[in-house]
Write a protein that holds these residues in place. Sequence first.
Motif, PDB file in Angstrom:
ATOM      1  N   GLN A 194       0.836  -1.195   0.000  1.00 29.10           N
ATOM      2  CA  GLN A 194       0.000   0.000   0.000  1.00 29.10           C
ATOM      3  C   GLN A 194       0.872   1.245   0.000  1.00 29.10           C
ATOM      4  O   GLN A 194       1.891   1.308   0.687  1.00 29.10           O
ATOM      5  N   VAL A 195       0.469   2.226  -0.789  1.00 28.15           N
ATOM      6  CA  VAL A 195       1.219   3.479  -0.870  1.00 28.15           C
ATOM      7  C   VAL A 195       0.940   4.298   0.384  1.00 28.15           C
ATOM      8  O   VAL A 195      -0.212   4.574   0.719  1.00 28.15           O
ATOM      9  N   VAL A 196       2.029   4.687   1.064  1.00 26.94           N
ATOM     10  CA  VAL A 196       1.879   5.445   2.312  1.00 26.94           C
ATOM     11  C   VAL A 196       2.122   6.922   2.085  1.00 26.94           C
ATOM     12  O   VAL A 196       1.465   7.769   2.658  1.00 26.94           O
ATOM     13  N   GLY A 197       3.040   7.272   1.215  1.00 26.61           N
ATOM     14  CA  GLY A 197       3.373   8.675   1.000  1.00 26.61           C
ATOM     15  C   GLY A 197       4.475   9.128   1.912  1.00 26.61           C
ATOM     16  O   GLY A 197       4.934   8.401   2.805  1.00 26.61           O
ATOM     17  N   PHE A 241       7.343   3.512 -10.027  1.00 30.43           N
ATOM     18  CA  PHE A 241       5.966   3.375  -9.557  1.00 30.43           C
ATOM     19  C   PHE A 241       5.890   2.502  -8.307  1.00 30.43           C
ATOM     20  O   PHE A 241       4.831   1.971  -7.989  1.00 30.43           O
ATOM     21  N   HIS A 242       7.009   2.352  -7.606  1.00 27.49           N
ATOM     22  CA  HIS A 242       7.031   1.535  -6.395  1.00 27.49           C
ATOM     23  C   HIS A 242       6.242   2.234  -5.284  1.00 27.49           C
ATOM     24  O   HIS A 242       6.254   3.472  -5.181  1.00 27.49           O
ATOM     25  N   PRO A 243       5.546   1.484  -4.429  1.00 27.50           N
ATOM     26  CA  PRO A 243       4.794   2.134  -3.334  1.00 27.50           C
ATOM     27  C   PRO A 243       5.677   2.888  -2.347  1.00 27.50           C
ATOM     28  O   PRO A 243       5.216   3.847  -1.722  1.00 27.50           O
ATOM     29  N   HIS A 345      -1.565  12.253  -9.880  1.00 31.58           N
ATOM     30  CA  HIS A 345      -2.911  12.745  -9.607  1.00 31.58           C
ATOM     31  C   HIS A 345      -3.602  11.937  -8.509  1.00 31.58           C
ATOM     32  O   HIS A 345      -4.321  12.491  -7.663  1.00 31.58           O
ATOM     33  N   LYS A 346      -3.350  10.637  -8.486  1.00 31.62           N
ATOM     34  CA  LYS A 346      -4.027   9.774  -7.530  1.00 31.62           C
ATOM     35  C   LYS A 346      -3.533  10.006  -6.108  1.00 31.62           C
ATOM     36  O   LYS A 346      -4.329  10.003  -5.149  1.00 31.62           O
ATOM     37  N   HIS A 347      -2.238  10.214  -5.941  1.00 33.81           N
ATOM     38  CA  HIS A 347      -1.648  10.368  -4.608  1.00 33.81           C
ATOM     39  C   HIS A 347      -1.230  11.811  -4.347  1.00 33.81           C
ATOM     40  O   HIS A 347      -0.209  12.063  -3.713  1.00 33.81           O
ATOM     41  N   ASP A 348      -2.011  12.737  -4.856  1.00 33.52           N
ATOM     42  CA  ASP A 348      -1.665  14.151  -4.706  1.00 33.52           C
ATOM     43  C   ASP A 348      -1.676  14.594  -3.249  1.00 33.52           C
ATOM     44  O   ASP A 348      -0.870  15.433  -2.844  1.00 33.52           O
ATOM     45  N   SER A 352       4.522  14.682  -0.699  1.00 32.18           N
ATOM     46  CA  SER A 352       4.987  16.029  -0.363  1.00 32.18           C
ATOM     47  C   SER A 352       5.214  16.824  -1.646  1.00 32.18           C
ATOM     48  O   SER A 352       5.277  16.281  -2.750  1.00 32.18           O
ATOM     49  N   LEU A 353       5.374  18.138  -1.489  1.00 29.71           N
ATOM     50  CA  LEU A 353       5.548  19.005  -2.652  1.00 29.71           C
ATOM     51  C   LEU A 353       6.848  18.681  -3.383  1.00 29.71           C
ATOM     52  O   LEU A 353       6.890  18.675  -4.627  1.00 29.71           O
ATOM     53  N   ASP A 354       7.915  18.399  -2.652  1.00 32.52           N
ATOM     54  CA  ASP A 354       9.194  18.076  -3.294  1.00 32.52           C
ATOM     55  C   ASP A 354       9.067  16.824  -4.155  1.00 32.52           C
ATOM     56  O   ASP A 354       9.618  16.760  -5.272  1.00 32.52           O
ATOM     57  N   HIS A 355       8.366  15.828  -3.642  1.00 31.23           N
ATOM     58  CA  HIS A 355       8.219  14.589  -4.412  1.00 31.23           C
ATOM     59  C   HIS A 355       7.337  14.814  -5.639  1.00 31.23           C
ATOM     60  O   HIS A 355       7.611  14.263  -6.721  1.00 31.23           O
ATOM     61  N   LYS A 356       6.313  15.613  -5.501  1.00 28.80           N
ATOM     62  CA  LYS A 356       5.452  15.895  -6.650  1.00 28.80           C
ATOM     63  C   LYS A 356       6.201  16.681  -7.721  1.00 28.80           C
ATOM     64  O   LYS A 356       6.001  16.457  -8.926  1.00 28.80           O
ATOM     65  N   ILE A 357       7.087  17.582  -7.309  1.00 33.47           N
ATOM     66  CA  ILE A 357       7.868  18.332  -8.286  1.00 33.47           C
ATOM     67  C   ILE A 357       8.839  17.416  -9.030  1.00 33.47           C
ATOM     68  O   ILE A 357       9.084  17.577 -10.235  1.00 33.47           O
TER      69      ILE A 357
END
Length: 815
Positions: A194-197, A241-243, A345-348, A352-357
């Motif tokens: 499961q993706v934790v973030g 695409f690893h969790p 988009h799914k795990h927005d 964190s912002l750094d990871h999204k960038i």
Amino acid sequence: MPKSRASRGILLTSNLPQLQNLIKRDPEGYKEEFLTQYNHYLSLLRLQQVSSISSTNASNSSNVDKSNELFGDLITFISQVAQCYPAETRELPLQFKGLLLGSAEGGQTVKGDLRRTVVKNLVMLRNKEIIDSIELLQILLPLLPQVPSALRGMIRHTILTDIKTSNQKTKNHRLNRVVQSLLFGMVESGMTAQVVGDKGKGKVKEKGGEAMWAVMMVKELWKKGVWNDAKTVSIVALAAFHPNTKVQSAALHFFLGSDNEDENETDSDEEDIREARRGVKKMEHRMEVGKSGRKKDRMLAQMKRETNKKRAKHAAGLNATPNFPALELLHDPQTFGEKLYDNLHKHDKIYSLDHKILIMQLLSRVMGVHKLCVLGFYSYIIKYLTYHQLQVTLILVSLAQSVHELTPPDVLTPVIRKLAQEFVHPGVGAEVIAAGLNAIREVCRRQPWCMEEDLLSDLIDYRKSKDKGVVTASRGLLQLFREVNPGMLKRRERGKAASMGLIGNQVLAYGHSKDAAEGIEGLELLEEHFASLRKEADGDIAMGEEENEDEDGKGWEDWDVESDNESESSGWEDVSSGEEELDISDSDDEEDRKRDREEKRKLRKLKQKSRRANKDEEQSDSEDEKEDGDGEGDEDEEMDDGKSVVSVATTAVSQDTKKLSLLAQQKILTPADFALLNELRLKAAKELAESGGGSGAKRKLAALEASKRHVDGDESERFLTENEILGPRKKAKATWEEKMELVQKGREGREKFGSLKGKKQKGTPSSSTNREKARNKPLMMAVHSNKVMQKKKASLRDKQIKLRAAIDKQKKLKH
């Protein structure tokens, strides 16, 4: 005699190194002793498996340590002499694998020093070629996430060295396939989690150790140039695409060209640099206050070297260049880009912002390189386009990099409006306006049809601003549309060159491309260069012949003998293909030159005739309209004249095309020729820009220089940077490193800081001056000095005179 044999047997059983030496000398003579030790080893092995299964019944620790030490000695002994008895020790690698990874019966693995001993002996078996690389790596790769850091470093070095050595002479495809399959399995092992973030860092421990080490091994092998194929890239593409967000970050940094495997490493590196700098300052202060010596000097020098190394490593990580070959080798980039966007988009809310960038940067580069259309990305990025957004420059860079000529303009028009509303208005600072204009310019450079005429006229008006950055950005936008689509500009804003170029030229609509290129651009420059070289060579030959004629015919002696010797010489002669051509026969070249000159004369005449015909036709248009009654004869004549003009123009164009492609038909162009052609084009563009060719010539020169940098290996030119979005700015406040660098530059070639007065200016050395002594004199002695006592006893008149003199002196100094 029997006593000596018994003592010898006891000695051999207790001294394994001596028995090992004797076995290597005479394997057959000492086979019984070896079998005795081997049976002892097997009994301890079974005991180890039984004790690991029933580990709940703890025994005395001292007995366990002694048995482990003896077991380790036996493992080393059996491994050392295994090549002498291959039949007896054929199960040794499987036994070692069971000790390290666990046996099929469910036995647990060994720990501590015993595990290190097993690993070392397993590597020794590989060095003796008892096992091959595949067997070794199948055991060592799964061990990486299980062992402590000290042993992990040794295993990692062994794996990298073995793979590099196996692929040194030729590619070992069988080994590479097996290892890559193992790495695929390590990455796939945690894909179902499961993706934790990474917003709640430290709350949940994610399982991704195997995948992390798989990505790290791939990065090391790619960096060393051992693996550089598409399958290697597909391993990292799967890890993107690893969790586990740390595994994702490592894979993203691989494609982005950075060595940082986690976003937190940058912050930790900066903190380490600050700590090291504070330690250096503290050490310098101790040496100034206390007693200094050679030992402290060496310690201080060592601390400074370590600090400089950390700073250089951190700077190298920040200035990373994109991994362009890896982006090119992606399999099915459209699917890869769509999956990246779905993940973003799914795990927005949990990233964190750094990871999204990081994901935005990779997605934009993949879209730009492969010309993908992931349309949902532009609607997603709109919410981040605000001037107060953290790291907004990186977001603007990602937006611009994702646009290309096949991106639909309808999708980009709302983005351009959003940029103009948020960044380009009087309510924000000049730097924000410049960044917004530069971002709009970079988007429109890739897709000009996304701009609206009313918005463009408003943005161009900012060229009247007082800030240099805003003026430069607005003028850049104006120059861009003068080049790509002058029809969107007002008439007074198009400029002379754009207005003249607009006549008869139609801007290509969206989805349309230019016709295929006919010939090679700039080929006439290469032909002129070869012609000039040929003339110089002919001139040198003529000068040489005149000099030889002046030497009383000495150069013509035995000329036929020399020619015979030359004809008898065997072998090929190396001829450079870069700048010279081999003249085969003088007669053929002379005929070719005559033919070329005749074709040039004919072409000039045809062009002159076509120009005259066009002028006569324009002048006779009005007369032909008036004279309608002359009938059909005049019309026939006009049709004949028009046909002749068209035929003349067509012949001129065809002969011109034939002339341009003549060199390509006669000569096979080599890479050296193309390199020379690029140099000639660059030189011609420089001359045109210096002679007043206008902004178009300067832009062409900049494009040629950028392509030359890319050919030379600077792949970072293909992508945008934050500086291009920010544009020219006022001089920013210098950092501590920049200030110290300026200070060090100022101290070069100068003596240590200090006054040169007193004894330093004298030719002969002397003690301190009376003034220096008075400055350092104790206070109680200075109070009772003659000078101070005279001040106390001075009259009021004397004090007024001294005060007036001091005031006059201050006034003179001011003026």
